[in-house]
Motif scaffolding. Structure first.
Motif, PDB file in Angstrom:
ATOM      1  N   PHE A   1      17.172  58.804 -27.478  1.00 38.41           N
ATOM      2  CA  PHE A   1      16.467  57.948 -26.535  1.00 38.41           C
ATOM      3  C   PHE A   1      16.523  56.514 -27.054  1.00 38.41           C
ATOM      4  CE2 PHE A   1      12.648  55.662 -25.183  1.00 38.41           C
ATOM      5  CZ  PHE A   1      12.707  55.824 -23.803  1.00 38.41           C
ATOM      6  N   ILE A   2      16.865  55.579 -26.169  1.00 44.51           N
ATOM      7  CA  ILE A   2      16.974  54.176 -26.574  1.00 44.51           C
ATOM      8  C   ILE A   2      15.669  53.459 -26.236  1.00 44.51           C
ATOM      9  CG2 ILE A   2      18.250  52.024 -26.315  1.00 44.51           C
ATOM     10  CD1 ILE A   2      19.751  54.376 -27.666  1.00 44.51           C
ATOM     11  N   LEU A   3      15.035  52.944 -27.258  1.00 43.40           N
ATOM     12  CA  LEU A   3      13.774  52.222 -27.115  1.00 43.40           C
ATOM     13  C   LEU A   3      14.005  50.771 -27.507  1.00 43.40           C
ATOM     14  CD1 LEU A   3      10.279  53.416 -28.356  1.00 43.40           C
ATOM     15  CD2 LEU A   3      10.974  51.047 -28.549  1.00 43.40           C
ATOM     16  N   ARG A   4      13.784  49.880 -26.579  1.00 47.13           N
ATOM     17  CA  ARG A   4      13.878  48.450 -26.884  1.00 47.13           C
ATOM     18  C   ARG A   4      12.475  47.838 -26.814  1.00 47.13           C
ATOM     19  NH1 ARG A   4      18.425  44.298 -24.817  1.00 47.13           N
ATOM     20  NH2 ARG A   4      19.446  45.278 -26.620  1.00 47.13           N
ATOM     21  N   LEU A   5      12.073  47.223 -27.897  1.00 52.15           N
ATOM     22  CA  LEU A   5      10.725  46.653 -28.007  1.00 52.15           C
ATOM     23  C   LEU A   5      10.815  45.149 -28.203  1.00 52.15           C
ATOM     24  CD1 LEU A   5       7.635  47.940 -29.844  1.00 52.15           C
ATOM     25  CD2 LEU A   5       8.554  45.734 -30.564  1.00 52.15           C
ATOM     26  N   LEU A   6       9.924  44.444 -27.507  1.00 52.72           N
ATOM     27  CA  LEU A   6       9.813  42.998 -27.649  1.00 52.72           C
ATOM     28  C   LEU A   6       8.372  42.674 -28.022  1.00 52.72           C
ATOM     29  CD1 LEU A   6      12.038  40.768 -26.972  1.00 52.72           C
ATOM     30  CD2 LEU A   6      10.562  40.191 -25.044  1.00 52.72           C
ATOM     31  N   THR A   7       8.181  41.774 -28.976  1.00 50.39           N
ATOM     32  CA  THR A   7       6.846  41.309 -29.330  1.00 50.39           C
ATOM     33  C   THR A   7       6.814  39.797 -29.242  1.00 50.39           C
ATOM     34  OG1 THR A   7       5.094  41.336 -31.018  1.00 50.39           O
ATOM     35  CG2 THR A   7       7.358  41.303 -31.809  1.00 50.39           C
ATOM     36  N   TYR A   8       5.710  39.253 -28.710  1.00 50.69           N
ATOM     37  CA  TYR A   8       5.698  37.837 -28.366  1.00 50.69           C
ATOM     38  C   TYR A   8       4.263  37.311 -28.382  1.00 50.69           C
ATOM     39  CZ  TYR A   8       7.801  33.769 -25.890  1.00 50.69           C
ATOM     40  OH  TYR A   8       8.296  32.531 -25.534  1.00 50.69           O
ATOM     41  N   ASN A   9       4.002  36.314 -29.210  1.00 48.29           N
ATOM     42  CA  ASN A   9       2.755  35.557 -29.129  1.00 48.29           C
ATOM     43  C   ASN A   9       2.989  34.451 -28.113  1.00 48.29           C
ATOM     44  OD1 ASN A   9       0.695  33.606 -29.457  1.00 48.29           O
ATOM     45  ND2 ASN A   9       0.370  34.184 -31.588  1.00 48.29           N
TER      46      ASN A   9
ATOM     47  N   GLY B   1      15.128  43.058 -21.269  1.00 51.86           N
ATOM     48  CA  GLY B   1      15.354  44.447 -20.887  1.00 51.86           C
ATOM     49  C   GLY B   1      14.610  45.452 -21.745  1.00 51.86           C
ATOM     50  N   ALA B   2      13.463  45.074 -22.294  1.00 54.21           N
ATOM     51  CA  ALA B   2      12.689  45.974 -23.146  1.00 54.21           C
ATOM     52  C   ALA B   2      11.931  46.984 -22.293  1.00 54.21           C
ATOM     53  CB  ALA B   2      11.713  45.177 -24.012  1.00 54.21           C
ATOM     54  N   ASN B   3      11.713  48.188 -22.857  1.00 54.19           N
ATOM     55  CA  ASN B   3      10.866  49.160 -22.167  1.00 54.19           C
ATOM     56  C   ASN B   3       9.484  49.280 -22.808  1.00 54.19           C
ATOM     57  OD1 ASN B   3      11.906  50.442 -24.431  1.00 54.19           O
ATOM     58  ND2 ASN B   3      13.068  51.971 -23.259  1.00 54.19           N
ATOM     59  N   VAL B   4       9.274  48.571 -23.936  1.00 54.67           N
ATOM     60  CA  VAL B   4       7.944  48.404 -24.520  1.00 54.67           C
ATOM     61  C   VAL B   4       7.787  46.928 -24.882  1.00 54.67           C
ATOM     62  CG1 VAL B   4       6.350  49.016 -26.379  1.00 54.67           C
ATOM     63  CG2 VAL B   4       7.879  50.751 -25.434  1.00 54.67           C
ATOM     64  N   ILE B   5       6.688  46.323 -24.454  1.00 49.58           N
ATOM     65  CA  ILE B   5       6.463  44.895 -24.668  1.00 49.58           C
ATOM     66  C   ILE B   5       5.077  44.705 -25.268  1.00 49.58           C
ATOM     67  CG2 ILE B   5       6.324  42.621 -23.571  1.00 49.58           C
ATOM     68  CD1 ILE B   5       7.971  44.017 -21.220  1.00 49.58           C
ATOM     69  N   CYS B   6       5.013  44.027 -26.416  1.00 48.24           N
ATOM     70  CA  CYS B   6       3.738  43.778 -27.092  1.00 48.24           C
ATOM     71  C   CYS B   6       3.477  42.272 -27.102  1.00 48.24           C
ATOM     72  CB  CYS B   6       3.770  44.312 -28.516  1.00 48.24           C
ATOM     73  SG  CYS B   6       3.988  46.110 -28.616  1.00 48.24           S
TER      74      CYS B   6
ATOM     75  N   GLY C   1       8.552  28.846 -23.696  1.00 52.20           N
ATOM     76  CA  GLY C   1       7.230  28.712 -23.116  1.00 52.20           C
ATOM     77  C   GLY C   1       6.070  28.836 -24.076  1.00 52.20           C
ATOM     78  N   SER C   2       6.319  29.136 -25.337  1.00 56.77           N
ATOM     79  CA  SER C   2       5.239  29.337 -26.302  1.00 56.77           C
ATOM     80  C   SER C   2       5.521  28.559 -27.577  1.00 56.77           C
ATOM     81  CB  SER C   2       5.086  30.830 -26.619  1.00 56.77           C
ATOM     82  OG  SER C   2       4.125  31.040 -27.636  1.00 56.77           O
ATOM     83  N   ASP C   3       4.533  28.540 -28.477  1.00 54.38           N
ATOM     84  CA  ASP C   3       4.767  27.918 -29.784  1.00 54.38           C
ATOM     85  C   ASP C   3       5.253  28.945 -30.804  1.00 54.38           C
ATOM     86  OD1 ASP C   3       2.400  29.293 -30.030  1.00 54.38           O
ATOM     87  OD2 ASP C   3       1.274  27.668 -30.965  1.00 54.38           O
ATOM     88  N   HIS C   4       5.522  30.154 -30.341  1.00 62.06           N
ATOM     89  CA  HIS C   4       6.176  31.185 -31.146  1.00 62.06           C
ATOM     90  C   HIS C   4       7.477  31.587 -30.454  1.00 62.06           C
ATOM     91  CE1 HIS C   4       2.874  32.651 -33.974  1.00 62.06           C
ATOM     92  NE2 HIS C   4       2.260  31.749 -33.217  1.00 62.06           N
ATOM     93  N   LEU C   5       8.411  32.101 -31.221  1.00 61.91           N
ATOM     94  CA  LEU C   5       9.612  32.718 -30.675  1.00 61.91           C
ATOM     95  C   LEU C   5       9.378  34.223 -30.613  1.00 61.91           C
ATOM     96  CD1 LEU C   5      12.343  30.778 -32.705  1.00 61.91           C
ATOM     97  CD2 LEU C   5      11.398  30.211 -30.455  1.00 61.91           C
ATOM     98  N   CYS C   6       9.876  34.855 -29.574  1.00 62.36           N
ATOM     99  CA  CYS C   6       9.688  36.303 -29.472  1.00 62.36           C
ATOM    100  C   CYS C   6      10.670  37.033 -30.384  1.00 62.36           C
ATOM    101  CB  CYS C   6       9.846  36.770 -28.031  1.00 62.36           C
ATOM    102  SG  CYS C   6      11.443  36.427 -27.290  1.00 62.36           S
ATOM    103  N   LEU C   7      10.299  38.233 -30.780  1.00 57.62           N
ATOM    104  CA  LEU C   7      11.125  39.100 -31.603  1.00 57.62           C
ATOM    105  C   LEU C   7      11.465  40.345 -30.802  1.00 57.62           C
ATOM    106  CD1 LEU C   7       9.516  37.300 -33.688  1.00 57.62           C
ATOM    107  CD2 LEU C   7       9.683  39.203 -35.279  1.00 57.62           C
ATOM    108  N   GLY C   8      12.623  40.919 -31.066  1.00 56.63           N
ATOM    109  CA  GLY C   8      13.004  42.120 -30.342  1.00 56.63           C
ATOM    110  C   GLY C   8      13.880  43.029 -31.175  1.00 56.63           C
ATOM    111  N   ALA C   9      13.829  44.318 -30.874  1.00 57.18           N
ATOM    112  CA  ALA C   9      14.654  45.294 -31.597  1.00 57.18           C
ATOM    113  C   ALA C   9      14.943  46.481 -30.689  1.00 57.18           C
ATOM    114  CB  ALA C   9      13.947  45.767 -32.864  1.00 57.18           C
TER     115      ALA C   9
END
Length: 529
Positions: free
Chosen positions: A142-150, A189-194, A512-520
């Motif tokens: 199963f392919i899980l793509r997660l993005l986290t973003y402040n 294209g993430a399926n989980v976003i934090c 759009g933010s003062d942080h850059l998002c991370l993804g895996a």
């Protein structure tokens, strides 16, 4: 004025600039701005300080850039370059000055936006790790793509507006930032976003495109009067929410756990493989750079909940857990104390200063980090939960409480659950036997946890350059994705510090933010029925 050529006119310079910019010289100006090694923004800001009218500042900026590209040794050559442009200046209608200036400013904004967006996209590419995504087998993987973003809550931006004095003020509104944030998240294209710093009164409108695209969510506001919190989005057609907990770090009156930071821990099963589970957690730890001890205590509490939800069974080799991902804004830099605890699995805090460094600060930490009344062991496990597992009896309740109705009872209702095995009023070292050969310790001066967590990012490139995810006086990394028992396939590339220095201040018209998002992207092995 430019050496070798004299501009003799009684027409106001602002009018000259407006007329000049209206005659088709805009294309030439844009080319010069594009070719110049001198930043347009810096020159324009400097000229705005010197001459109040915007047209004069724009004209002066153009002249400065022109000087940098054309040789002034040959006055005739430069004169020939400028003369036809100035001749036409006098033939223009003065009534259109303001509109021409506005058109120019808008053209320059669009020009810089396009260039900046292209540059940013080139920096943020998905890069394969190891064998890459081509090695997956749909039947078993199963392919899980997660993005986290402040995403920077607007109320925090406005409360701390002094932090954004050098930003383009037009890029700081929520209505301007929101679509940029949504666009980057959706395009990943993430399926989980934090998400961290999700403002409560912006939540409903922010969720609209995600709900329309099949996402469900969990939201946890920070405690007390804080107006922002954490948002965890997941695709409802791929994940079933099995269990979850909202973690509040404001648990005691002691200085170590009285902050309003929070976390979310969620346990999912796969819709296409119900026996396959994964635990995903996101958090936003305390900012205060001098209080790493507080962040360590918050991590201990968070990991106790991660351990509780991810536990499968005890084996001869020790406890067995579901795959785990922990992500968010940890407000700490790579390879410092709390980072080492997360990735090494243990950390001794006894005798260190509040910044968790040797010989740092005049206040040294003693053997107790969090109060024993919370019944969280030094191995980041709930004592009651651990005792129930090993003994097969007991209530298994945790001593943590939450203001959320679906989480544990309040403090008063929990008092009767306190064990008489642990001295909850003591700050001395305690080692308590649960069964033969199995112990729980409190106040030992060191912490450990049972996970083997790795960071998605290396934080240092092969050439020695550091990665960065935000700017706090300098470009640094404070955002992370940690994982265990799941295979990493690719990651959303973070720029280096040197590359970040070439970007306009963030937020801007691209970020759009003062942080850059991370993804895996991960490969999760499906468990057979």
């Amino acid at each position: 004025m430019i050496a070798g050529y004299k501009l003799v006119t009684t027409v106001p310079l602002a009018n000259v600039a407006c007329r000049f910019l209206h005659i088709g010289a805009l294309d030439q100006a844009l080319k010069i701005f594009h070719m110049s090694e001198i930043p347009f923004k810096h020159l324009l800001l400097g000229n705005l300080r010197k001459c109040a009218p915007v047209p004069e500042a724009l004209y002066s900026t153009y002249i400065n850039l022109l000087k940098s590209k054309l040789s002034c040794s040959d006055g005739e050559e430069l004169g020939n370059t400028m003369e036809p442009l100035i001749d036409v200046c006098f033939a223009q209608n003065e009534s259109s000055n303001c509109q021409m200036t506005n058109n120019f400013v808008q053209s320059m904004t669009n020009f810089q936006y396009g260039t900046s967006r292209k540059n940013y996209r080139e920096l943020r590419q998905w890069k394969s790790v190891g064998n890459g995504i081509s090695s997956t087998i749909p039947e078993s993987d199963f392919i899980l793509r997660l993005l986290t973003y402040n995403i920077l809550a607007q109320n925090l931006l406005e409360t701390h507006s002094y932090l954004y004095n050098y930003h383009n003020k037009n890029a700081l509104s929520w209505e301007g930032r929101k679509p940029l944030i949504q666009q980057e998240i959706i395009e990943a294209g993430a399926n989980v976003i934090c998400i961290q710093e999700m403002q409560l009164d912006h939540l409903e409108e922010f969720l609209l495109p995600f709900k329309a695209n099949g996402f469900d969510y969990l939201y946890k506001k920070r405690t007390n009067e804080m107006g922002d919190g954490l948002l965890l989005l997941f695709r409802r057609n791929q994940f079933k929410l099995v269990d979850y907990v909202y973690v509040e770090y404001n648990q005691t009156s002691s200085d170590i756990l009285n902050r309003d930071n929070v976390g979310i821990v969620a346990k999912f099963s796969l819709k296409e493989s119900p026996e396959t589970h994964i635990v995903i957690s996101t958090t936003h730890l305390l900012y205060n750079p001098k209080r790493s001890d507080v962040r360590l205590a918050q991590t201990q509490v968070l990991f106790a909940e991660v351990e509780r939800l991810s536990f499968i069974e005890n084996t001869r080799d020790g406890p067995k857990y579901h795959p785990i991902i922990v992500c968010g804004d940890f407000n700490l830099q790579p390879f410092t104390g709390v980072y080492k605890f997360i990735t090494d699995g243990s950390f001794q805090y006894l005798g260190k200063g509040r910044e968790l460094q040797e010989n740092s600060g005049f206040r040294r930490l003693n053997n107790t980090l969090i109060p024993s009344c919370l019944l969280i062991t030094d191995n980041c496990q709930h004592f009651n939960v651990l005792a129930r597992r090993l003994r097969g009896s007991g209530d298994g309740h945790t001593m943590l409480y939450s203001r959320e109705s679906n989480c544990n009872q309040n403090r008063k209702c929990l008092e009767h659950m306190l064990t008489n095995e642990v001295d909850i009023n003591s700050s001395d070292y305690q080692k308590i036997a649960i069964i033969d050969g199995e112990y729980a310790t409190f106040s030992s001066g060191a912490l450990s946890h049972p996970f083997k967590l790795k960071s998605v990012y290396s934080h240092v490139k092969n050439n020695g350059e550091l990665e960065a995810s935000t700017h706090q006086d300098e470009w640094i990394t404070v955002d992370y994705i940690f994982y265990t028992d799941i295979e990493l396939l690719d990651r959303y590339r973070l720029p280096t510090v040197a590359e970040c220095r070439q970007l306009p201040h963030i937020p801007n018209f691209v970020v759009g933010s003062d942080h850059l998002c991370l993804g895996a992207t991960f490969k999760l092995k499906k468990r057979a029925l």
